[in-house]
Design an enzyme around this catalytic site. Structure first.
Site: not given
Lengths: 195, 122
Positions: B9-11
């Site tokens: 994920s991006h986060v």
């Protein structure tokens, strides 16, 4: 029209300087239609390319292109790192067979299209790479080709990438990846490779 | 042949959250995650994904991701990796949860893929 170790190093040094100088502008372009980090991400990659070329001192074209690719892949992050990284990786592979510029750029474009599943008219860097490759293959690559391709992304509606989430609102903005690709080809032409 | 799960994920917090959710239903399934950039920002990193691939003790990985660039970086890690990695263009949370629950129950990959099909969103 052939890439050599020497003109490739000049090319990337030029590109890295322009990216550093234009990083705020590129991130600004990326703000209304993306996540506002294109300039900073690429600037990190540009610094990584300079550091890697200094450290590894490639002695042939393939090694140089591969060093550039890995710096982009590991330091830029996001879509632009994967896309530019893949472009240079594919150019590195093809450079084992030929140093002809049109063939190398075509390999880079094919890599970008494969990685991003993108085609022309979607308001991405492909909209600059594709006309540049076509012009290079016809022996007609000049600054006007590059500038026109970059400007043409302004009126396009994004259907790929982060800008596609804002749909029609993407119209009227230059695509940041197209602009940075424009810088890449402008710096390429400055090396005199087309002469 | 053991199968594990890879979450990208991006986060970083999202990956940790998905892993927490999965562990409830599939405590024995190897799950590793790669979230955010190398300097802790929002984005994805090939290096982090490669580390998560290496850290996963399964022989083959089912990979789930959130937005576009996560897929591109996953594909790069896939090309650099000797371990087979299968990518699914499905909803991250629902897809990973479904796969984990089925893996825990000993279901084969072909059957898991059949059940993932309706969750395809990208």
């Amino acid at each position: 029209m052939a890439l050599t170790l020497e003109n490739t190093l000049n090319w990337l040094h030029g590109f890295d300087q322009v990216i550093e100088a234009k990083k705020a502008y590129l991130s600004q372009l990326d703000t209304p239609i993306g996540d506002g980090d294109h300039g900073n991400n690429l600037a990190r990659g540009a610094a990584a390319i300079e550091a890697a070329l200094e450290k590894n001192k490639p002695t042939d074209l393939t090694a140089a292109l591969k060093t550039i690719a890995m710096a982009l892949v590991s330091k830029v992050g996001g879509a632009s790192g994967a896309l530019y990284g893949t472009a240079f990786l594919e150019m590195a592979k093809t450079s084992q067979k030929t140093q002809a510029l049109p063939d190398l750029l075509a390999a880079g474009l094919a890599g970008i299209q494969k990685r991003g599943s993108a085609t022309t008219g979607e308001k991405t860097m492909v909209d600059v790479w594709a006309p540049v490759v076509t012009a290079a293959q016809a022996g007609e690559l000049d600054q006007a080709v590059v500038d026109q391709a970059v400007q043409a992304t302004k009126e396009m509606q994004a259907t790929k990438g982060r800008a596609s989430y804002v749909g029609e609102k993407s119209v009227g903005h230059l695509d940041p990846g197209a602009v940075s690709s424009g810088y890449l080809f402008t710096e390429l032409l400055k090396t005199g490779v087309d002469k | 042949m053991s199968l594990g799960i890879l979450i990208v994920s991006h986060v970083a917090d999202i990956t940790v959250g998905v892993q927490k959710l999965i562990s409830q239903t599939a405590a024995q399934v190897p799950v590793t995650v790669a979230g955010g950039t190398d300097d802790g920002g929002v984005g994805t990193s090939v290096d982090k994904i490669q580390q998560a691939v290496a850290a996963n003790k399964a022989d083959e990985l089912l990979a789930f991701y959130d937005l576009g660039s996560a897929k591109m970086n996953l594909e790069m890690a896939q090309e650099f990796s000797n371990k087979p990695i299968y990518l699914y263009d499905v909803a991250l949370i629902e897809g990973a949860y479904t796969a984990a629950a089925l893996l825990q129950a000993g279901v084969e990959r072909s059957e898991i893929e059949k059940q993932l099909r309706p969750l395809k969103i990208k």
